[in-house]
Write an enzyme that holds these catalytic residues in place. Structure first.
Site, short mmCIF file in Angstrom:
data_model
loop_
_atom_site.label_atom_id
_atom_site.label_comp_id
_atom_site.label_asym_id
_atom_site.label_seq_id
_atom_site.Cartn_x
_atom_site.Cartn_y
_atom_site.Cartn_z
N CYS A 44 1.17 -1.17 0.05
CA CYS A 44 0.38 -0.36 0.30
C CYS A 44 1.21 1.24 0.26
CB CYS A 44 -1.12 0.03 1.21
SG CYS A 44 -2.24 1.00 1.33
N ASP A 46 0.18 3.65 1.70
CA ASP A 46 -0.17 4.84 3.07
C ASP A 46 2.09 4.57 4.00
OD1 ASP A 46 0.04 4.38 6.19
OD2 ASP A 46 -2.23 3.64 5.52
N ARG A 48 2.85 5.15 6.53
CA ARG A 48 3.29 4.04 7.57
C ARG A 48 3.53 2.35 7.30
NH1 ARG A 48 -2.59 4.60 10.24
NH2 ARG A 48 -3.43 3.67 8.20
N HIS A 100 -2.00 -3.95 4.97
CA HIS A 100 -1.90 -3.79 6.42
C HIS A 100 -3.39 -3.40 7.07
CE1 HIS A 100 -2.61 0.55 5.71
NE2 HIS A 100 -2.73 0.91 4.57
N CYS A 103 -5.95 0.00 6.72
CA CYS A 103 -6.01 0.80 5.81
C CYS A 103 -7.06 1.15 5.40
CB CYS A 103 -6.01 -0.53 4.61
SG CYS A 103 -5.21 0.43 2.56
#
Ligand code: CO
Length: 212
Positions: A44, A46, A48, A100, A103
């Site tokens: 992803c 993302d 993080r 994750h 998400c």
């Protein structure tokens, strides 16, 4: 307008180059000519979930593709080109799909509302939601439903990779790559292998999508 944080990136880069070269003066020249990573990572976007940081894999060993909710769509030329290149030219041994918990893309797909252009992308996840609708509808609270769909999405994207002719052909001829599904726990930093049974999934997928 440049900010202090922006300028610090280049300062950090200079420090990083210095520290790597100090330990090994050939550190960068060894990567100069070509790459030969063992792993293709699809994760992803993302912020993080930084691929190299969470796996501890250094420069040169991780070929990376990231998009919203780690989707492997058959009409996405980007991800399909990445997979074909990684399999046929880089000859990666492992392909990893890493989802994750928590998400945002998965969360958005579970909401009954429009997000504009993004709807087309989220449609890939909503199609999975539809397949597992009965199971997902029974799950409460909403956070648990998101996390279960995160897991199901990883499994379905592994299947999407296995559906491609390049992966099937390479596995038949060379014995690799194998495909793995991972979950990253954003709140603890832990990675978990979902133990997707590659051979079993290949057999199941090939009932309909046999292309080699
Ligand atoms: Co995400």
């Amino acid at each position: 307008m440049k900010s202090e944080r922006y300028d610090k990136i280049f300062e950090y880069n200079r420090q990083w180059v210095e520290s790597k070269s100090k330990n090994d003066k050939n550190y960068f020249t060894q990567f100069g000519e070509s790459q030969s990573p063992d792993f293709l990572y699809i994760g992803c976007s993302d912020s993080r979930v930084p691929a190299n940081t969470i796996t501890g894999i250094e420069v040169g060993d991780l070929f990376v593709h990231r998009n919203v909710a780690n989707i492997v769509s058959n009409n996405d030329l980007n991800v399909q080109s990445v997979i074909q290149f990684a399999v046929e030219y880089l000859e990666v041994k492992h392909i990893i799909v890493c989802g994750h918990y928590g998400c945002g893309g998965i969360k958005a797909a579970l909401k009954q509302e429009s997000f504009g252009l993004l709807d087309n992308w989220l449609r890939n996840i909503r199609d999975i939601y539809r397949i597992y609708y009965k199971e997902l509808e029974l799950i409460t609270p909403f956070e648990n439903k998101i996390d279960r769909l995160v897991e199901l999405n990883v499994i379905e994207q592994c299947k999407n990779i296995i559906k491609t002719s390049y992966v099937q052909k390479s596995y038949l001829q060379k014995g690799f790559p194998t495909v793995h599904g991972w979950i990253y726990k954003t709140k603890t930093g832990e990675l978990a292998d979902m133990n997707v049974d590659f051979k079993k999934t290949l057999k199941e997928v090939q009932k309909v999508y046999k292309l080699e």
